[in-house]
Motif scaffolding. Structure first.
Motif, PDB file in Angstrom:
ATOM      1  N   SER A 152       9.724  -6.422   6.759  1.00 30.02           N
ATOM      2  CA  SER A 152       9.571  -5.252   5.894  1.00 30.02           C
ATOM      3  C   SER A 152      10.485  -5.366   4.690  1.00 30.02           C
ATOM      4  O   SER A 152      11.592  -5.895   4.835  1.00 30.02           O
ATOM      5  CB  SER A 152       9.971  -3.984   6.632  1.00 30.02           C
ATOM      6  N   ARG A 183       4.076   0.307   7.206  1.00 27.96           N
ATOM      7  CA  ARG A 183       5.273   1.116   7.469  1.00 27.96           C
ATOM      8  C   ARG A 183       5.696   1.804   6.168  1.00 27.96           C
ATOM      9  O   ARG A 183       5.178   1.457   5.098  1.00 27.96           O
ATOM     10  CB  ARG A 183       6.364   0.231   8.054  1.00 27.96           C
ATOM     11  N   PRO A 184       6.626   2.760   6.242  1.00 32.84           N
ATOM     12  CA  PRO A 184       6.882   3.611   5.076  1.00 32.84           C
ATOM     13  C   PRO A 184       7.126   2.899   3.740  1.00 32.84           C
ATOM     14  O   PRO A 184       6.589   3.301   2.732  1.00 32.84           O
ATOM     15  CB  PRO A 184       8.089   4.450   5.512  1.00 32.84           C
ATOM     16  N   ASP A 186       6.024  -0.004   2.759  1.00 32.88           N
ATOM     17  CA  ASP A 186       4.974  -0.976   2.443  1.00 32.88           C
ATOM     18  C   ASP A 186       4.035  -0.432   1.367  1.00 32.88           C
ATOM     19  O   ASP A 186       3.934   0.787   1.175  1.00 32.88           O
ATOM     20  CB  ASP A 186       4.146  -1.303   3.700  1.00 32.88           C
TER      21      ASP A 186
END
Ligand code: SAH
Ligand code: AVI
Length: 320
Positions: A152, A183-184, A186
């Motif tokens: 990430s 995910r947040p 991304d």
């Protein structure tokens, strides 16, 4: 005498047999465009991208060259996950921006064209020594087949306006699946071919050299090889036209004479002269249509960049 139903070849993929059987039984015969892309089809597509009429690739490349050196360091992307990666020719622009930012860690090219994907992965490993390249063979309409442990933040890319080759419900399912993997921090980067002068669009799918026609007919060669079918590709004409109500190009293969084609495991399929198989749709977009697709998938449209002629857009979506 009734024709006996010969069995599909042992190597035939049962899903392919089912999809081809259903598609050729429909009133408007239809085949899924993923069957263009055996190795030869992938090479023919690469040739299409270099045609003077096919503006899409050039427009998208210029947009990537302009925006990736700014977007990638701002996001700090450590993984690039690419749907329908093909030769990954334009993906290098993203990877170069990751390398310049010191964050080029993992590249996951996903494609249904297994042999071509393997070549792409091997080439990229040679060109980007510090980069881990983990290719995934998958039909993205069904699954993403992502490896565990994406670094990430990740950038999910879907270039080339390949989204346009999916009917809207399938496009939404696909984007929803991408959204589910995000995910947040991304982001989702998508190429979208825009609505424009119909003559410009139709020329891109009816090139003077006939490469698009060869690409279209290649699907029949794939069926002959994979299913032991006996299509005569030369007995089908390439046709591509714009449907203004649905804002899309349709590609068809039109039977130039009456014919019966044998598909082992499926049966005999009759064609009247002039009857067609729809082999591809290629939807064209504007801001509201992309925003609606994104919203249906739980993404918000964060950025919209176009070329000076407004032919193509590079769109960034963020998880809602
Ligand atoms: N991204 C590249 C290639 C676009 S061609 C570019 O922008 O130039 C479309 C690519 O998507 C091909 O490599 C093809 O094999 C792949 N593809 C098409 N349908 C697919 C599917 N259902 N699942 C996975 N890959 C698919
Ligand atoms: C891969 N896809 C976005 C191409 C398109 O333009 O829809 C496939 C293609 N079909 C004909 N020419 C190119």
């Amino acid at each position: 005498m009734p024709k006996t139903l010969t069995t599909a070849p042992a190597r035939a993929n049962p899903q392919m047999v089912a999809e081809v059987a259903a598609g050729l039984a429909a009133p408007q015969k239809e085949l899924p465009p993923k069957y263009f892309y055996d190795h030869r089809g992938s090479v023919l597509f690469e040739e299409i991208t270099r045609l003077p009429e096919y503006y899409l690739t050039r427009a998208e490349r210029a947009l990537l060259q302009r925006w990736m050196p700014r977007l990638v360091p701002a996001l700090g992307s450590r993984s690039l996950v690419e749907l329908g990666a093909g030769s990954a020719e334009k993906s290098r622009i993203i990877l170069d921006a990751m390398r310049a930012a010191g964050t080029a860690e993992l590249y996951v090219p996903i494609d249904v064209s297994a042999a071509f994907l393997r070549e792409t992965a091997e080439r990229l490993r040679r060109e980007y020594p510090g980069l881990t390249v983990t290719p995934a063979v998958a039909d993205i309409a069904e699954e993403l087949n992502l490896p565990r442990g994406l670094h990430s933040p990740a950038l999910f890319a879907f270039l080339g306006s390949t989204i346009g080759n999916f009917y809207p419900p399938a496009a939404i399912r696909l984007l929803t699946r991408v959204r589910g993997a995000m995910r947040p921090g991304d982001r989702f980067l998508m190429g979208a071919d825009l609505r424009k002068d119909v003559a410009v669009i139709e020329a891109a799918y009816n090139d003077a050299r006939g490469v698009t026609a060869a690409f279209n007919r290649n699907m029949l060669r794939v069926l002959n090889h994979e299913l032991d079918a006996d299509f005569d590709p030369d007995a089908f004409e390439h046709r591509a036209f714009y449907e203004p109500e649905s804002h899309r190009i349709e590609m068809h293969l039109v039977a130039s004479r009456a014919q019966v084609v044998d598909l082992p495991g499926i049966g005999a399929v009759r064609f009247a002269p002039g009857e067609s198989i729809r082999t591809e749709i290629s939807s064209k977009y504007d801001v509201p249509s992309v925003a609606a697709l994104f919203a249906a998938a739980g993404l918000k449209l964060e950025s919209w960049k176009t070329d000076p002629e407004h032919r193509f857009a590079l769109v960034v979506g963020a998880p809602v």
